[in-house]
Design a protein around this motif. Sequence first.
Motif, PDB file in Angstrom:
ATOM      1  N   THR A  18      -4.949 -20.176   2.796  1.00 53.58           N
ATOM      2  CA  THR A  18      -3.613 -19.670   2.509  1.00 53.58           C
ATOM      3  C   THR A  18      -2.991 -20.390   1.331  1.00 53.58           C
ATOM      4  OG1 THR A  18      -2.689 -21.187   4.163  1.00 53.58           O
ATOM      5  CG2 THR A  18      -3.194 -18.959   4.881  1.00 53.58           C
ATOM      6  N   GLY A  22      -2.490 -17.934  -1.941  1.00 57.81           N
ATOM      7  CA  GLY A  22      -1.121 -17.461  -1.906  1.00 57.81           C
ATOM      8  C   GLY A  22      -0.848 -16.500  -0.765  1.00 57.81           C
ATOM      9  N   THR A  24       0.814 -15.491   2.904  1.00 58.42           N
ATOM     10  CA  THR A  24       1.865 -15.798   3.863  1.00 58.42           C
ATOM     11  C   THR A  24       1.374 -15.386   5.240  1.00 58.42           C
ATOM     12  OG1 THR A  24       3.592 -15.380   2.225  1.00 58.42           O
ATOM     13  CG2 THR A  24       4.250 -15.343   4.533  1.00 58.42           C
ATOM     14  N   TYR A  46      -1.027  -1.212   2.681  1.00 57.55           N
ATOM     15  CA  TYR A  46      -0.201  -1.306   1.485  1.00 57.55           C
ATOM     16  C   TYR A  46       0.860  -0.211   1.582  1.00 57.55           C
ATOM     17  CZ  TYR A  46       1.458  -0.832  -3.287  1.00 57.55           C
ATOM     18  OH  TYR A  46       2.271  -0.738  -4.389  1.00 57.55           O
ATOM     19  N   ASN A  91      -1.484  -6.281   1.836  1.00 64.02           N
ATOM     20  CA  ASN A  91      -1.782  -6.706   0.471  1.00 64.02           C
ATOM     21  C   ASN A  91      -0.717  -6.219  -0.509  1.00 64.02           C
ATOM     22  OD1 ASN A  91      -3.152  -4.309   1.333  1.00 64.02           O
ATOM     23  ND2 ASN A  91      -4.224  -4.208  -0.612  1.00 64.02           N
ATOM     24  N   ALA A  92       0.369  -7.035  -0.577  1.00 61.15           N
ATOM     25  CA  ALA A  92       1.442  -6.890  -1.570  1.00 61.15           C
ATOM     26  C   ALA A  92       2.282  -5.632  -1.404  1.00 61.15           C
ATOM     27  CB  ALA A  92       0.867  -6.968  -2.979  1.00 61.15           C
ATOM     28  N   THR A  94       5.497  -3.308  -0.993  1.00 65.44           N
ATOM     29  CA  THR A  94       6.841  -3.442  -1.559  1.00 65.44           C
ATOM     30  C   THR A  94       7.900  -2.783  -0.685  1.00 65.44           C
ATOM     31  OG1 THR A  94       6.483  -1.437  -2.886  1.00 65.44           O
ATOM     32  CG2 THR A  94       5.955  -3.557  -3.911  1.00 65.44           C
ATOM     33  N   TRP A  98       5.746  -5.546   5.729  1.00 65.33           N
ATOM     34  CA  TRP A  98       5.605  -6.927   6.204  1.00 65.33           C
ATOM     35  C   TRP A  98       6.604  -7.242   7.315  1.00 65.33           C
ATOM     36  CZ3 TRP A  98       2.417 -10.524   7.007  1.00 65.33           C
ATOM     37  CH2 TRP A  98       2.821 -11.837   7.243  1.00 65.33           C
ATOM     38  N   ARG A 116      -0.029 -11.930   4.758  1.00 66.41           N
ATOM     39  CA  ARG A 116       0.475 -11.188   3.592  1.00 66.41           C
ATOM     40  C   ARG A 116      -0.100 -11.810   2.330  1.00 66.41           C
ATOM     41  NH1 ARG A 116       4.309  -7.837   1.407  1.00 66.41           N
ATOM     42  NH2 ARG A 116       5.277  -8.532  -0.535  1.00 66.41           N
ATOM     43  N   LEU A 117      -0.690 -10.979   1.490  1.00 63.74           N
ATOM     44  CA  LEU A 117      -1.274 -11.435   0.235  1.00 63.74           C
ATOM     45  C   LEU A 117      -0.374 -11.027  -0.923  1.00 63.74           C
ATOM     46  CD1 LEU A 117      -3.665 -10.478   2.315  1.00 63.74           C
ATOM     47  CD2 LEU A 117      -5.133 -11.112   0.441  1.00 63.74           C
ATOM     48  N   ASP A 118      -0.472 -11.768  -2.010  1.00 62.31           N
ATOM     49  CA  ASP A 118       0.393 -11.483  -3.150  1.00 62.31           C
ATOM     50  C   ASP A 118      -0.263 -10.576  -4.183  1.00 62.31           C
ATOM     51  OD1 ASP A 118      -1.473 -13.152  -4.233  1.00 62.31           O
ATOM     52  OD2 ASP A 118      -0.083 -14.729  -4.847  1.00 62.31           O
ATOM     53  N   ARG A 119      -1.353  -9.910  -3.817  1.00 64.90           N
ATOM     54  CA  ARG A 119      -2.020  -8.993  -4.741  1.00 64.90           C
ATOM     55  C   ARG A 119      -2.626  -7.835  -3.970  1.00 64.90           C
ATOM     56  NH1 ARG A 119      -7.624 -11.866  -6.615  1.00 64.90           N
ATOM     57  NH2 ARG A 119      -8.226  -9.698  -6.952  1.00 64.90           N
TER      58      ARG A 119
END
Length: 317
Positions: A18, A22, A24, A46, A91-92, A94, A98, A116-119
Motif C-alpha cells: 500500500t 499508493g 488506500t 471503476y 481503481n481510481a 471519481t 469508494w 482503493r488505487l490511484d490509477r
Amino acid sequence: MTTEYSTTRTSAYTAHITDSLGITVSPAGIQSGSNRLDVDFVIPVYNEEKDLERAVTTLSMYLSGLRDAFGTTLHETHAASFTWNILIADNASTDSTWDIACTLVQRDSAHVRAIRLDRKGRGFALKTAWLTSPARVLAYMDVDLSTGLEHIDSLVGPLLASEADVSLGSRLRADSTTTRSAKREFISRTYNLLLRTYSGARFSDAQCGFKAIRADTFRTLLPALEDNEWFFDTELLLLAQAHGFRLHEVGVRWIEDPHTSVHILDTVLKDLRGMQRVKRSLSQVNFPSTSIRSVERRRDPILRGSLVPIQLLVSVA
C-alpha cells in the motif's frame, strides 16, 4: 506447494504494497483473524456506484447460502464449503464508488474488504488485490455478475483440491448458455479464434470475467505479467499454459450487461498488440516440450500460425 502467510507477515506485506503503490485500504478492510482463508473473490470497479452494492450483497448472500444463483431466498441455508472473502478493488473511481465500498466493509467486516488505487486499469487492480490477499485461491468476477453464481464451486473446487492451477469460465463451450448481441458474439469468437491460430491457445474463451488461480501459481507468473488493462486475462492464461500449469475450463451461464462501459474497438486494438508482444516474448524462452498440458483433454486440433497476419490486423485497426 501453496505458500502459507501468517497474519503478521500478511499485514506487513500489505503495508509495504500500500505504501509503494499508493493504495488506500478501507479502515475495516484488513482482517486480523487467524483463520485460514480459502478464496478471495475480487470485484474490480471503476465508477460503479449504481451496481456495486447489489453485486456485493448478491454474492455475499449466495456464498452464505441465503439465496440461490437466481436471487431466490432459501428456506434452508446451503453455505459455501470453503472460507471466503469479497475484496472490492476500486481503481481510481471519481463517483461515490469508494464511499459505498467503505459502507459495505463496515456493514460486514467479517467478509468484505476494500482497497482503493490511484490509477485505472483492471489488470493493475487485480494484480494489486491478489498481492494483498492471504487466500489460497484468488478469484475475480465482473461487477455486473453476468456469469451465473452457481458455477463458483466448479471454478474454485479443482484449485482448492490441487487438481488444477488456473480455472476459467467459458462462454464458448458446448455446455455454456449465453445471452448477448450478435456483434459481441462475433467479436468474441473471432478474437478467441485468433488466439488459437496465432498464439496456440488451448482454452476456448480468454475474456470471460470469471476466473480463479492458485496464489502460488499467481506469484510464479507475476514477474512476467506486463499488462495492466483488459489484456491481463489473456496474458495470464497464455503464460500459465506456456509454463505448464494445469488449466480447467468451466462452461457457464452468461447474460450480457447492455450497459457495459468497455470500449470495444480500443480494447481489440490493445489485445492484438498484446498478442504480438506475448508471442514474441514466449518465443525467446525455451520451454520443455512436455510443459504444456491442460486438465481439459478433449480439444480440437490446434492450428499453428495465423489465418490472417496479426500485423495486418493491428495496422488496419
